[in-house]
Motif scaffolding. Structure first.
Motif, mmCIF file in Angstrom:
data_model
loop_
_atom_site.group_PDB
_atom_site.id
_atom_site.type_symbol
_atom_site.label_atom_id
_atom_site.label_comp_id
_atom_site.label_asym_id
_atom_site.label_seq_id
_atom_site.Cartn_x
_atom_site.Cartn_y
_atom_site.Cartn_z
ATOM 1 N N MET A 52 9.341 48.853 34.235
ATOM 2 C CA MET A 52 8.829 48.152 33.069
ATOM 3 C C MET A 52 10.002 47.025 32.459
ATOM 4 O O MET A 52 10.806 47.159 32.366
ATOM 5 N N ASN A 53 9.431 45.477 32.262
ATOM 6 C CA ASN A 53 10.260 44.803 31.899
ATOM 7 C C ASN A 53 10.722 44.894 30.559
ATOM 8 O O ASN A 53 9.997 45.521 29.797
ATOM 9 N N ASN A 54 11.941 44.450 30.287
ATOM 10 C CA ASN A 54 12.638 44.742 29.091
ATOM 11 C C ASN A 54 11.764 44.082 27.565
ATOM 12 O O ASN A 54 11.977 44.841 26.673
ATOM 13 N N ALA A 55 11.099 43.119 28.047
ATOM 14 C CA ALA A 55 10.116 42.574 26.923
ATOM 15 C C ALA A 55 9.162 43.146 26.581
ATOM 16 O O ALA A 55 8.878 43.491 25.340
ATOM 17 N N ARG A 56 8.604 44.002 27.318
ATOM 18 C CA ARG A 56 7.578 45.036 27.079
ATOM 19 C C ARG A 56 7.745 45.899 26.190
ATOM 20 O O ARG A 56 6.996 46.619 25.495
ATOM 21 N N TYR A 57 9.103 46.401 25.962
ATOM 22 C CA TYR A 57 9.391 47.535 24.983
ATOM 23 C C TYR A 57 9.327 46.958 23.710
ATOM 24 O O TYR A 57 8.914 47.817 22.529
ATOM 25 N N ALA A 58 9.150 45.613 23.429
ATOM 26 C CA ALA A 58 9.011 45.401 21.960
ATOM 27 C C ALA A 58 7.316 45.496 21.583
ATOM 28 O O ALA A 58 7.090 46.070 20.528
ATOM 29 N N ASP A 59 6.606 45.505 22.695
ATOM 30 C CA ASP A 59 5.092 45.817 22.292
ATOM 31 C C ASP A 59 4.983 47.331 22.244
ATOM 32 O O ASP A 59 4.115 47.496 21.482
ATOM 33 N N CYS A 101 3.961 34.192 16.702
ATOM 34 C CA CYS A 101 4.522 34.605 17.966
ATOM 35 C C CYS A 101 4.956 36.171 17.995
ATOM 36 O O CYS A 101 5.737 36.486 17.106
ATOM 37 N N ARG A 102 4.394 36.864 19.100
ATOM 38 C CA ARG A 102 4.998 38.340 19.103
ATOM 39 C C ARG A 102 6.532 38.380 19.577
ATOM 40 O O ARG A 102 6.961 37.700 20.281
ATOM 41 N N PRO A 103 7.257 39.411 18.885
ATOM 42 C CA PRO A 103 8.529 39.805 19.383
ATOM 43 C C PRO A 103 8.505 39.757 20.760
ATOM 44 O O PRO A 103 9.629 39.318 21.554
ATOM 45 N N SER A 104 7.630 40.282 21.706
ATOM 46 C CA SER A 104 7.910 40.539 22.964
ATOM 47 C C SER A 104 7.584 39.108 23.651
ATOM 48 O O SER A 104 8.467 38.800 24.707
ATOM 49 N N ALA A 105 7.250 38.208 23.074
ATOM 50 C CA ALA A 105 6.903 36.711 23.879
ATOM 51 C C ALA A 105 8.302 36.025 23.601
ATOM 52 O O ALA A 105 8.621 35.261 24.257
ATOM 53 N N CYS A 126 7.070 49.048 20.801
ATOM 54 C CA CYS A 126 7.433 49.487 19.524
ATOM 55 C C CYS A 126 6.180 48.922 18.391
ATOM 56 O O CYS A 126 5.615 49.828 17.549
ATOM 57 N N CYS A 127 5.935 47.798 18.718
ATOM 58 C CA CYS A 127 4.695 47.217 17.732
ATOM 59 C C CYS A 127 3.489 48.001 17.736
ATOM 60 O O CYS A 127 2.845 48.345 16.829
ATOM 61 N N ASP A 128 3.189 48.605 18.957
ATOM 62 C CA ASP A 128 1.873 49.479 18.780
ATOM 63 C C ASP A 128 2.100 50.751 18.316
ATOM 64 O O ASP A 128 1.017 51.345 17.832
ATOM 65 N N ALA A 129 3.339 51.105 17.829
ATOM 66 C CA ALA A 129 3.591 52.195 16.981
ATOM 67 C C ALA A 129 3.447 52.059 15.703
ATOM 68 O O ALA A 129 3.487 53.096 15.067
ATOM 69 N N LEU A 130 3.407 50.610 15.168
ATOM 70 C CA LEU A 130 3.196 50.568 13.909
ATOM 71 C C LEU A 130 1.726 50.574 13.262
ATOM 72 O O LEU A 130 0.938 50.326 13.839
ATOM 73 N N THR A 131 1.650 50.766 11.987
ATOM 74 C CA THR A 131 0.565 50.608 11.315
ATOM 75 C C THR A 131 0.173 49.222 10.987
ATOM 76 O O THR A 131 0.746 48.455 11.047
ATOM 77 N N ARG A 132 -1.056 48.961 10.534
ATOM 78 C CA ARG A 132 -1.673 47.729 10.367
ATOM 79 C C ARG A 132 -0.864 47.019 9.212
ATOM 80 O O ARG A 132 -0.335 45.917 8.992
ATOM 81 N N ASP A 133 -0.654 48.012 8.057
ATOM 82 C CA ASP A 133 0.323 47.539 6.905
ATOM 83 C C ASP A 133 1.811 47.100 7.322
ATOM 84 O O ASP A 133 2.332 46.139 6.877
ATOM 85 N N GLU A 134 2.258 47.975 8.109
ATOM 86 C CA GLU A 134 3.664 47.562 8.692
ATOM 87 C C GLU A 134 3.456 46.286 9.543
ATOM 88 O O GLU A 134 4.501 45.413 9.522
#
Length: 256
Positions: free
Chosen positions: A174-181, A24-28, A183-191
Motif C-alpha cells: 500500500m502506497n504511503n499516501a493511501r493511509y491518509a484516505d 484537495c484531499r490530504p492523500s493527494a 484515516c479520512c474514511d474513519a471520520l464522521t461527516r461532521d468531522e
C-alpha cells in the motif's frame, strides 16, 4: 554539499485531487509530496530506477502535515521541498505548499530511512552511492516524532479493508499516501466538515495486496481522533498509527 535553491513543483489541483467539498484531499497532497521528492532527487541524479538497480529503496517513517488552508479545485499551487539533513540513519525532508501569492497553505516534516531491499534492513546514509544535496540552514522545526496512541485511549474497530490493486505502488504494498484516505474514511461527516488541520502518521510495517487491515479509531478527544491499523491475520501487528487534529465542529451539513 548545499544546493542553491530547494526544488519547487508547480501544479494545479485537478478533479482527481479534490474531495466532495472541492478541496484537495490530504492523500493527494501526500502524493504530490512523494512526486516532488522523487523529482528533487532525480535532478541530483538519484532516480528511483537507479536506486533499485543498486538494491536500495526509501522507507517513510513519519509524516507530520499542518494545513493552514486546504487548496481548492483548480487552484494553482507550488510545492517546495528539500532534504534537510541526516540524523543517524534518518533522512529528514521538509515541504511547504503555497498559493500564487506565496501564502503558506500547508507545511510538512517527514522522516525517511534508506533500506537494503535484498536484506530488508535499514542502512546508514553513507551506504547510498549517490550524493544527496542538503539544506541544513532551512528547517520547519524539530523532526517529526513517532505517533503512539495513548494507552488510556480506547479504540474501536471502524471498518476492515483488503488491499487491492488500486492502493499499491511499485514496491508491491500500500502506497504511503493511501493511509491518509484510510484515516479520512474513519471520520464522521461532521468531522470531515470540520476539516483536518494537522495529520500525523507513523508507518510501522508494510501491508501487501490481498492482505486485510483492521482500522480502529478513538472518540473525538480534545479535538483529535486517533486511528490505528492492524494486520487482520496477526492482531498484534500494528501497520500504522495516526493522529488527526480537527477544526471546530459546527452544525451538521444539511441532508441531501
Amino acid at each position: 554539499m548545499q544546493s542553491e535553491q530547494p526544488f519547487k513543483l508547480h501544479y494545479r489541483i485537478g478533479s482527481a485531487d479534490a474531495d466532495y467539498r472541492s478541496q484537495c484531499r490530504p492523500s493527494a497532497l501526500l502524493e504530490h509530496m512523494q512526486l516532488a521528492a522523487d523529482r528533487d532527487l532525480a535532478g541530483m541524479g538519484v532516480t528511483v530506477s537507479q536506486m533499485l538497480d543498486q538494491g536500495f529503496g526509501w522507507m517513510l517513517l513519519t509524516t507530520d502535515v499542518t494545513i493552514m488552508r486546504p487548496a481548492q479545485l483548480e487552484e494553482e499551487v507550488s510545492l517546495q521541498t528539500w532534504h534537510k539533513e541526516n540524523k543517524g540513519v534518518t533522512w529528514l525532508r521538509d515541504y511547504i505548499l503555497t498559493d500564487q501569492e506565496g501564502a503558506h497553505l500547508a507545511e510538512a516534516r517527514t522522516a525517511w530511512a534508506l533500506v537494503d531491499l535484498k536484506r530488508r534492513r535499514v542502512v546508514r546514509p553513507s551506504a547510498l552511492p549517490f550524493e544527496v544535496k542538503s539544506h541544513p540552514d532551512l528547517s520547519l522545526g524539530e523532526p517529526s516524532v513517532k505517533v503512539t496512541v495513548p494507552s488510556e485511549l480506547s479504540l474501536q474497530e471502524q471498518y476492515r479493508l483488503t488491499v487491492q490493486y488500486s492502493s499499491t505502488d511499485s514496491n508491491g504494498h500500500m502506497n504511503n499516501a493511501r493511509y491518509a484516505d484510510v484515516c479520512c474514511d474513519a471520520l464522521t461527516r461532521d468531522e470531515l466538515a470540520a476539516g483536518i488541520i494537522r495529520l500525523q502518521i507513523s508507518y510501522h510495517r508494510e501491508i501487501r495486496m490481498q492482505e486485510q487491515m483492521i482500522v480502529e479509531r478513538s472518540a473525538n478527544t480534545d479535538g483529535a481522533v486517533w486511528v490505528r491499523g492492524r494486520l487482520a491475520a496477526d492482531n498484534e501487528s500494528i501497520i500504522f498509527e495516526a493522529k488527526l487534529s480537527l477544526g471546530d465542529i459546527g452544525t451538521s451539513p444539511p441532508a441531501e
